[in-house]
Design an enzyme around this catalytic site. Structure first.
Site, PDB file in Angstrom:
ATOM      1  N   ARG A  60       0.825  -1.214   0.000  1.00 23.37           N
ATOM      2  CA  ARG A  60       0.000   0.000   0.000  1.00 23.37           C
ATOM      3  C   ARG A  60       0.853   1.256   0.000  1.00 23.37           C
ATOM      4  O   ARG A  60       0.433   2.303  -0.493  1.00 23.37           O
ATOM      5  CB  ARG A  60      -0.989  -0.038   1.169  1.00 23.37           C
ATOM      6  N   GLU A  97       2.791  -5.218  14.526  1.00 23.85           N
ATOM      7  CA  GLU A  97       1.671  -5.461  15.438  1.00 23.85           C
ATOM      8  C   GLU A  97       1.373  -6.963  15.451  1.00 23.85           C
ATOM      9  O   GLU A  97       0.964  -7.526  16.446  1.00 23.85           O
ATOM     10  CB  GLU A  97       0.451  -4.658  14.958  1.00 23.85           C
TER      11      GLU A  97
HETATM   12  P1  AMP Z   1       3.586  -1.060  12.667  1.00 23.80           P
HETATM   13  O1  AMP Z   1       4.969  -1.417  12.249  1.00 23.80           O
HETATM   14  O2  AMP Z   1       3.130  -1.862  13.827  1.00 23.80           O
HETATM   15  O3  AMP Z   1       3.397   0.420  12.853  1.00 23.80           O
HETATM   16  O4  AMP Z   1       2.619  -1.531  11.524  1.00 23.80           O
HETATM   17  C1  AMP Z   1       2.455  -0.783  10.412  1.00 23.80           C
HETATM   18  C2  AMP Z   1       2.285  -1.627   9.186  1.00 23.80           C
HETATM   19  O5  AMP Z   1       1.464  -2.784   9.374  1.00 23.80           O
HETATM   20  C3  AMP Z   1       1.628  -0.796   8.156  1.00 23.80           C
HETATM   21  O6  AMP Z   1       2.387  -0.849   6.982  1.00 23.80           O
HETATM   22  C4  AMP Z   1       0.280  -1.389   7.934  1.00 23.80           C
HETATM   23  O7  AMP Z   1       0.136  -1.674   6.583  1.00 23.80           O
HETATM   24  C5  AMP Z   1       0.222  -2.658   8.707  1.00 23.80           C
HETATM   25  N1  AMP Z   1      -0.799  -2.653   9.758  1.00 23.80           N
HETATM   26  C6  AMP Z   1      -0.591  -2.802  11.093  1.00 23.80           C
HETATM   27  N2  AMP Z   1      -1.720  -2.779  11.767  1.00 23.80           N
HETATM   28  C7  AMP Z   1      -2.702  -2.616  10.852  1.00 23.80           C
HETATM   29  C8  AMP Z   1      -4.121  -2.502  10.935  1.00 23.80           C
HETATM   30  N3  AMP Z   1      -4.773  -2.590  12.111  1.00 23.80           N
HETATM   31  N4  AMP Z   1      -4.801  -2.318   9.785  1.00 23.80           N
HETATM   32  C9  AMP Z   1      -4.156  -2.230   8.615  1.00 23.80           C
HETATM   33  N5  AMP Z   1      -2.839  -2.334   8.471  1.00 23.80           N
HETATM   34  C10 AMP Z   1      -2.102  -2.527   9.580  1.00 23.80           C
END
Ligand code: AMP
Length: 172
Positions: A60, A97
């Site tokens: 994305r 996450e």
């Molecule tokens: P983080 O590294 O935990 O900030 O996760 C960010 C990445 O994971 C982003 O590139 C998002 O595409 C994906 N992501 C994490 N949590 C979600 C969520 N609840 N909904 C959609 N995409 C998420």
């Protein structure tokens, strides 16, 4: 007047794992008016930060990043999963996450001193964005800003990015 981007973001419970509410941005990019407004809002924040390059990760980050770079007359550079880029790369590993992952960028992607805006669709724990920030700095670039369409504030990702200029269009 800005549209309410939330109207084109769908919550998908328990995807890709139980307990995760996935923010689906596909309806937003499929609607020309909403997609254009999203890119306009991202560009308005980025423009005074004068980026030479936008860094986005698959998949994305490519959709938003390519359009944003075009709107700003900047270049786009890709952060990719290991093994996808054909030439010499640098790599950063991070916790998601849900799970862990690595991203690579080409070693020659950032000229020393280039101003780079790091972009992602969602700020969750901040691990992914932090990895991209590390890659930019390892290559001698300047992080001109870190920008997201969505910020999941309850996960505290902004604290992972303390010291950087961070912005999101929508907060949950
Ligand atoms: P983080 O590294 O935990 O900030 O996760 C960010 C990445 O994971 C982003 O590139 C998002 O595409 C994906 N992501 C994490 N949590 C979600 C969520 N609840 N909904 C959609 N995409 C998420």
């Amino acid at each position: 007047m800005s549209l309410d981007l939330r109207d084109r973001i769908r919550d998908v419970p328990d995807f890709p794992h139980p307990g995760i509410v996935f923010k689906d941005l596909m309806p937003l990019v499929a609607d020309p008016e909403y997609f254009r407004d999203t890119i306009r809002q991202l560009a308005d924040w980025c423009r005074p930060r004068k980026p030479d390059l936008i860094l986005g990760a698959e998949a994305r980050g490519f959709i938003f990043g390519g359009a944003l770079a075009y709107a700003l007359d900047a270049g786009f550079i890709a952060a990719r999963k290991p093994g996808k880029l054909p030439r010499e790369t640098v790599e950063a590993t991070y916790a998601l996450e849900y799970g862990t992952d690595s991203l690579q960028v080409h070693r020659d992607a950032v000229a020393p001193g280039a101003r780079v805006v790091v972009l992602d669709d969602v700020l969750a724990t901040g691990g992914t964005a932090h990895a991209k920030v590390e890659l930019v700095e390892e290559l001698g670039g300047i992080v001109a800003g870190v920008v997201f369409v969505i910020e999941l504030t309850f996960l505290g990702g902004r604290e992972r990015l303390a010291g950087y200029d961070v912005h999101s269009l929508i907060q949950y």
